[in-house]
Design a protein around this motif. Structure first.
Motif, PDB file in Angstrom:
ATOM      1  N   GLY A  51       0.811  -1.211   0.000  1.00  0.00           N
ATOM      2  CA  GLY A  51       0.000   0.000   0.000  1.00  0.00           C
ATOM      3  C   GLY A  51       0.843   1.259   0.000  1.00  0.00           C
ATOM      4  O   GLY A  51       0.517   2.241  -0.683  1.00  0.00           O
ATOM      5  N   LEU A  52       1.943   1.267   0.769  1.00  0.00           N
ATOM      6  CA  LEU A  52       2.837   2.427   0.775  1.00  0.00           C
ATOM      7  C   LEU A  52       3.442   2.647  -0.606  1.00  0.00           C
ATOM      8  O   LEU A  52       3.443   3.775  -1.137  1.00  0.00           O
ATOM      9  N   LEU A  53       3.956   1.584  -1.216  1.00  0.00           N
ATOM     10  CA  LEU A  53       4.532   1.707  -2.555  1.00  0.00           C
ATOM     11  C   LEU A  53       3.485   2.184  -3.562  1.00  0.00           C
ATOM     12  O   LEU A  53       3.723   3.115  -4.341  1.00  0.00           O
ATOM     13  N   ARG A  54       2.313   1.559  -3.515  1.00  0.00           N
ATOM     14  CA  ARG A  54       1.264   1.877  -4.494  1.00  0.00           C
ATOM     15  C   ARG A  54       0.729   3.296  -4.312  1.00  0.00           C
ATOM     16  O   ARG A  54       0.531   4.022  -5.290  1.00  0.00           O
ATOM     17  N   ASN A  55       0.488   3.710  -3.074  1.00  0.00           N
ATOM     18  CA  ASN A  55      -0.100   5.031  -2.850  1.00  0.00           C
ATOM     19  C   ASN A  55       0.852   6.152  -3.261  1.00  0.00           C
ATOM     20  O   ASN A  55       0.419   7.166  -3.823  1.00  0.00           O
ATOM     21  N   VAL A  56       2.126   5.987  -2.979  1.00  0.00           N
ATOM     22  CA  VAL A  56       3.085   7.006  -3.404  1.00  0.00           C
ATOM     23  C   VAL A  56       3.163   7.058  -4.929  1.00  0.00           C
ATOM     24  O   VAL A  56       3.158   8.145  -5.537  1.00  0.00           O
ATOM     25  N   GLU A  57       3.213   5.899  -5.577  1.00  0.00           N
ATOM     26  CA  GLU A  57       3.286   5.867  -7.041  1.00  0.00           C
ATOM     27  C   GLU A  57       2.049   6.477  -7.687  1.00  0.00           C
ATOM     28  O   GLU A  57       2.151   7.312  -8.589  1.00  0.00           O
ATOM     29  N   GLN A  58       0.868   6.087  -7.208  1.00  0.00           N
ATOM     30  CA  GLN A  58      -0.365   6.554  -7.842  1.00  0.00           C
ATOM     31  C   GLN A  58      -0.649   8.019  -7.532  1.00  0.00           C
ATOM     32  O   GLN A  58      -1.213   8.728  -8.363  1.00  0.00           O
ATOM     33  N   PHE A 268      -6.237   8.580   9.142  1.00  0.00           N
ATOM     34  CA  PHE A 268      -6.151   9.879   8.481  1.00  0.00           C
ATOM     35  C   PHE A 268      -4.761  10.489   8.659  1.00  0.00           C
ATOM     36  O   PHE A 268      -4.186  11.029   7.714  1.00  0.00           O
ATOM     37  N   ILE A 269      -4.206  10.388   9.861  1.00  0.00           N
ATOM     38  CA  ILE A 269      -2.882  10.974  10.122  1.00  0.00           C
ATOM     39  C   ILE A 269      -1.807  10.277   9.295  1.00  0.00           C
ATOM     40  O   ILE A 269      -0.964  10.924   8.650  1.00  0.00           O
ATOM     41  N   ILE A 270      -1.829   8.937   9.293  1.00  0.00           N
ATOM     42  CA  ILE A 270      -0.810   8.191   8.548  1.00  0.00           C
ATOM     43  C   ILE A 270      -0.946   8.444   7.047  1.00  0.00           C
ATOM     44  O   ILE A 270       0.053   8.614   6.331  1.00  0.00           O
ATOM     45  N   ARG A 271      -2.189   8.486   6.555  1.00  0.00           N
ATOM     46  CA  ARG A 271      -2.411   8.757   5.129  1.00  0.00           C
ATOM     47  C   ARG A 271      -1.871  10.131   4.741  1.00  0.00           C
ATOM     48  O   ARG A 271      -1.354  10.320   3.634  1.00  0.00           O
ATOM     49  N   CYS A 272      -2.015  11.107   5.633  1.00  0.00           N
ATOM     50  CA  CYS A 272      -1.501  12.451   5.345  1.00  0.00           C
ATOM     51  C   CYS A 272       0.008  12.418   5.127  1.00  0.00           C
ATOM     52  O   CYS A 272       0.527  13.036   4.181  1.00  0.00           O
ATOM     53  N   PHE A 273       0.739  11.693   5.976  1.00  0.00           N
ATOM     54  CA  PHE A 273       2.191  11.637   5.824  1.00  0.00           C
ATOM     55  C   PHE A 273       2.589  10.886   4.547  1.00  0.00           C
ATOM     56  O   PHE A 273       3.544  11.279   3.862  1.00  0.00           O
ATOM     57  N   ILE A 274       1.871   9.809   4.225  1.00  0.00           N
ATOM     58  CA  ILE A 274       2.175   9.088   2.985  1.00  0.00           C
ATOM     59  C   ILE A 274       1.906   9.981   1.781  1.00  0.00           C
ATOM     60  O   ILE A 274       2.685  10.004   0.805  1.00  0.00           O
ATOM     61  N   THR A 275       0.811  10.742   1.833  1.00  0.00           N
ATOM     62  CA  THR A 275       0.502  11.672   0.747  1.00  0.00           C
ATOM     63  C   THR A 275       1.571  12.751   0.624  1.00  0.00           C
ATOM     64  O   THR A 275       1.959  13.144  -0.489  1.00  0.00           O
ATOM     65  N   LEU A 276       2.072  13.241   1.757  1.00  0.00           N
ATOM     66  CA  LEU A 276       3.124  14.257   1.717  1.00  0.00           C
ATOM     67  C   LEU A 276       4.391  13.718   1.055  1.00  0.00           C
ATOM     68  O   LEU A 276       5.069  14.445   0.309  1.00  0.00           O
ATOM     69  N   ILE A 277       4.724  12.466   1.318  1.00  0.00           N
ATOM     70  CA  ILE A 277       5.896  11.866   0.660  1.00  0.00           C
ATOM     71  C   ILE A 277       5.732  11.930  -0.858  1.00  0.00           C
ATOM     72  O   ILE A 277       6.647  12.321  -1.592  1.00  0.00           O
ATOM     73  N   ALA A 278       4.543  11.562  -1.347  1.00  0.00           N
ATOM     74  CA  ALA A 278       4.300  11.574  -2.791  1.00  0.00           C
ATOM     75  C   ALA A 278       4.326  12.991  -3.353  1.00  0.00           C
ATOM     76  O   ALA A 278       4.877  13.233  -4.436  1.00  0.00           O
ATOM     77  N   LEU A 279       3.741  13.950  -2.628  1.00  0.00           N
ATOM     78  CA  LEU A 279       3.706  15.326  -3.114  1.00  0.00           C
ATOM     79  C   LEU A 279       5.109  15.926  -3.185  1.00  0.00           C
ATOM     80  O   LEU A 279       5.465  16.606  -4.157  1.00  0.00           O
ATOM     81  N   PHE A 280       5.906  15.679  -2.162  1.00  0.00           N
ATOM     82  CA  PHE A 280       7.277  16.213  -2.175  1.00  0.00           C
ATOM     83  C   PHE A 280       8.111  15.555  -3.270  1.00  0.00           C
ATOM     84  O   PHE A 280       8.965  16.208  -3.889  1.00  0.00           O
TER      85      PHE A 280
END
Length: 658
Positions: A51-58, A268-280
Motif C-alpha cells: 500500500g505504501l509503494l502503491r499510494n506514493v506511485e499513484q 487519516f494521520i498516517i495517510r496524510c504523511f504518505i501523501t506528503l511523501i508523494a507530493l514532495f
C-alpha cells in the motif's frame, strides 16, 4: 538494520506463540486484548508495504484524484463504527465464512472460504513484492556475486520468517508483532516525509503554489463519478477476513465500535504523511514514470534513510501478510475441513492443519509474486474477486436478514456474472470500477430471490440484538435530556444568570469595535466598491452600543434582557463576522486567525454546549466556502502551519480548563 529488524520480529513472534493450545486461541485469542492493542494491530494490518509503494506511485501519477481516494479511507472506519453495534450475534465466531455459514448454510460458507483464501493469497503476494523491493534497495546490484546471492536469498528468508511465527504463533503472536511493526513504520514515515521535503529546497508555500498550478492536482468534475465509485468500493471492502477477524477479537460490539473510531483517526494521520511523501517527490521529480519512482527515491537518499525506508516497508508488509496467513489458516481448518469432514475433528488436529495451511499459503503467495508485480492490478483484482461476491450477504446478515442457502448462492452467482460483464463491456468505456455496483446487484438478487421464491420457515428479517437496542435507548435518553436542558436554558431564570458584568460587557463592546474596524480595513478593496465590505462596520456599531450600555444604561435594562441579547449577539455576530471575512478576503491567513481568536472568545465567554456547536457549524460552512473558492485553497504563507498548531492548542486548553 534490516537483518536486525527481521531477527527482532522473529524473537517477538516466537515469544508470544507460547500457550497456543486451541484453534480459538490461534484464531482470535482469548478476547482480552486492550483497545489500544487492537487499534495498533488493525492499523498495521491495513497499512501494508504494498500500500505504501502503491499510494506514493499513484499519487505521483494521478494527482488529486488519488489524494482524495487515500484520505477518504479514514471516513470508512467512522462510517462503519455504528455498524459494529449490530455485530453482537457474530462476536463469538472465528471467521467471516463462519458468520455467513451461520445464516445461509454450508455451501455459502464453503464458497466464502474459498473466495477469501484466494483474496488473502493475493494480499500476501503484494506484501512479498514490497519486501523484495525493500531488501533490493539495501543491496547494490552492481556489487559482487555474494551481494547478488544475498539479494536473491533475503526476500525468501524474510518470507520464511513471516511464515514461521505466523504458523506457530497464531493470532496472539501476530497481534504483538503487529504492534512492534506499527510502532516502527509510524515512527519512520514522518521522518522520510521530512527528509524529502528538506531535499526539495522549497518552502511549504512554494510547494503549495506549484501543486496548485499543476493540472493533475486540480479537481476535475468528470472524475467525480469515478472517485465516488472507488470510495464506495473502499467502504465495502472492509468485509474481508483479516478485518472481520480483528472485530471478533474485541470483547464486545462496544469495544469494536471504539476500535473503528480510533482507527479512523490514526488512519487519516498516517495517510496524510504518505501523501506528503508523494507530493514532495512530485515537486522534486515531476516527470518520473511510475516504475521509476521508488528506484529514484532509493538512489537519491543517504544510506541511513534508505535503511529506514526498507525497515518501514518490511514492517508494513509483514504486519499485513502475517494477518492474512493466519486468516487463511483458520478458513481452511475451521471452515473448509470443519464442514466437509465426515467425523468430528479434534482441536489438536485443526491446530496442526492451520499451521500447515499457513506454510502452504505463504509458498503459493511467493510463487504468485514471482509472476505478477503490478501492485495496482493485484489490488483491483482482489476487489473484483471479493466485494461483488461476499460483501452483500454479510451486510444483509448484519442488518438482520435471514435467508436460505439458495438465496445466498443466487446472489453470489449474480455478483460473479455482473463483475465479469462489467469488466468486459462497461469499465473499458466509463473507467468506473464495478465492484460496488456489482455488490448492489448481488444484494438485489438475494432480496428478489427471497421474495419471489418459496422460502423455508425462519427466514426473513429479525430485530437487532439487545446491545444495539440498549444503545438506541441510551441515545434516545440523551436526546430527551438535551431537549429538556435546552428548554430550561431559555427560561428567564437562566437568562438572568447569563447577564455579564459591567466590565465583561465593556470588554465585549471593545472587542467587537476593534475587529469590525480591523477587518473592514483588511478586506475592503478600493478598486471595487463592495456593499458587503461596509457590513463589517456593523460589528463596530454593535461594539459601541455595548460600551454605551456598560457605561450609561447598565442599571436601567432588565438583567434577563441584557443576558439574552449579549448571548445571542455574541454567538451570532462572531460566527457571521467570520463567514463574511471568508467571502471577502483574498487570502486564507486572516480568516484562519479570526477562527481561532473568535473561537477562544466564544469558548471562554459562553457555555460550552452552545459555543462548541457554533464553532463546528461555522467551520463546516467555511469548508464549503473555500471549496467553492479554489483560487485560495493553497495558502501562500508558511505561517499557516504554526497558526494551526498554536490555535488548536489554545482551543483545546480552554475546553480542558473550563
Amino acid at each position: 538494520m534490516v537483518i536486525g529488524f527481521l531477527l527482532l520480529t522473529l524473537v517477538v513472534g516466537l515469544y508470544y506463540s507460547r500457550k497456543v493450545k486451541t484453534l480459538r486461541a490461534y484464531a482470535i485469542g482469548n478476547k482480552d486484548f486492550a483497545t489500544a492493542t487492537l487499534v495498533a494491530t488493525l492499523l498495521a494490518t491495513n497499512f501494508g508495504g504494498g500500500g505504501l509503494l502503491r499510494n506514493v506511485e499513484q499519487t505521483h501519477a494521478k494527482g488529486l484524484f488519488w489524494v482524495l481516494c487515500g484520505l477518504s479511507s479514514s471516513l470508512t472506519y467512522w462510517i462503519l463504527s455504528s455498524l459494529m453495534l449490530r455485530m453482537g450475534p457474530f462476536m463469538q465466531h472465528l471467521s467471516l465464512a463462519e458468520s455467513i455459514g451461520s445464516i445461509y448454510g454450508k455451501l455459502p460458507r464453503l464458497g466464502t472460504a474459498l473466495v477469501a483464501i484466494i483474496v488473502e493469497i493475493i494480499g500476501v503476494s503484494i506484501q512479498i513484492i514490497a519486501m523484495t523491493k525493500a531488501i533490493e534497495a539495501c543491496i547494490n546490484l552492481s556489487g559482487s556475486n555474494n551481494a547478488k546471492m544475498l539479494q536473491a536469498s533475503l526476500p525468501v528468508i524474510a518470507t520464511f520468517i513471516l511464515i514461521l511465527y505466523s504458523t506457530f504463533g497464531g493470532i496472539r503472536s501476530v497481534t504483538f508483532t503487529d504492534v512492534l511493526q506499527f510502532i516502527t513504520f509510524t515512527a519512520i514515515i514522518p521522518l522520510v516525509a521530512w527528509f524529502i521535503f528538506k531535499s526539495t529546497d522549497k518552502s511549504m508555500g512554494e510547494v503549495a503554489s506549484i501543486l496548485h498550478k499543476e493540472p493533475r492536482f486540480q479537481l476535475h468534475m468528470d472524475k467525480l463519478l469515478v472517485l465516488a465509485a472507488y470510495f464506495l468500493t473502499n467502504v465495502t471492502s472492509f468485509v474481508e477476513p483479516t478485518t472481520i477477524q480483528r472485530i471478533y477479537m474485541a470483547s464486545s460490539p462496544i469495544q469494536a465500535r471504539k476500535l473503528f473510531m480510533y482507527t479512523g483517526i490514526f488512519t487519516f494521520i498516517i495517510r496524510c504523511f504518505i501523501t506528503l511523501i508523494a507530493l514532495f517527490l512530485f515537486i522534486k521529480a515531476p516527470t518520473l514514470p511510475v516504475n521509476q519512482i521508488w528506484p529514484y527515491v532509493f538512489a537519491n537518499i543517504p544510506a541511513i534513510f534508505k535503511g529506514l525506508i526498507a525497515v518501514s516497508l518490511l514492517a508494513m508488509a509483514m504486519s499485513t501478510a502475517d494477518s492474512s496467513l493466519n486468516a487463511c489458516a483458520v478458513l481452511v481448518s475451521h471452515d473448509i475441513v470443519g464442514i466437509t469432514a465426515t467425523k468430528r475433528i479434534t482441536d489438536k488436529y485443526k491446530l496442526g492443519l492451520a499451521r500447515l495451511t499457513a506454510f502452504i499459503v505463504g509458498i503459493c503467495a511467493m510463487l504468485l509474486a514471482c509472476k505478477e508485480s503490478n501492485l495496482l492490478s493485484l489490488l483491483m483484482f482482489s476487489f473484483d474477486f471479493s466485494v461483488p461476491i461476499i460483501t452483500a450477504p454479510f451486510l444483509l446478515a448484519v442488518y438482520g436478514f435471514r435467508g436460505s442457502s439458495q438465496t445466498a448462492l443466487i446472489g453470489m452467482a449474480t455478483g460473479v456474472i455482473a463483475i465479469l460483464a462489467w469488466n468486459r463491456w462497461i469499465e473499458p468505456i466509463t473507467g468506473i470500477d464495478g465492484s460496488f455496483p456489482c455488490m448492489l446487484t448481488n444484494g438485489l438478487a438475494m432480496l428478489a430471490a427471497h421474495y419471489l421464491l418459496p422460502q423455508p420457515a425462519g427466514t426473513g428479517w429479525v430485530p437487532p440484538d439487545k446491545i444495539y437496542q440498549q444503545k438506541q435507548q441510551e441515545k434516545a435518553r440523551i436526546a430527551r435530556r438535551s431537549k429538556q436542558e435546552r428548554e430550561r436554558f431559555f427560561s428567564k431564570e437562566n437568562l438572568i444568570k447569563l447577564n455579564p458584568s459591567r466590565v465583561v460587557l465593556l470588554l465585549t463592546g471593545l472587542y467587537l469595535l476593534v475587529i469590525g474596524a480591523a477587518s473592514f480595513g483588511y478586506c475592503y478593496d478600493y478598486s471595487e466598491q463592495s456593499l458587503y465590505s461596509y457590513s463589517l462596520l456593523l460589528f463596530s456599531c454593535i461594539g459601541l452600543l455595548y460600551m454605551g450600555c456598560a457605561v450609561y444604561g447598565y442599571q436601567l435594562i432588565l438583567d434577563w434582557a441584557v443576558g439574552s441579547c449579549w448571548f445571542f449577539s455574541l454567538l451570532i455576530a462572531l460566527s457571521f463576522h467570520l463567514l463574511l471575512n471568508c467571502c471577502l478576503c483574498k487570502a486564507l491567513l486572516f480568516p484562519f486567525l479570526l477562527f481561532f481568536i473568535h473561537g477562544a472568545v466564544l469558548l471562554w465567554a459562553l457555555p460550552l454546549y452552545w459555543s462548541l456547536r457554533g464553532l463546528f457549524v461555522t467551520m463546516g460552512i467555511m469548508v464549503v466556502i473555500y471549496c467553492c473558492k479554489t483560487t485560495i485553497l493553497w495558502p501562500a504563507s508558511t505561517e499557516l502551519l504554526p497558526v494551526l498548531i498554536a490555535g488548536l492548542c489554545l482551543l483545546i486548553g480552554i475546553v480542558y480548563f473550563k
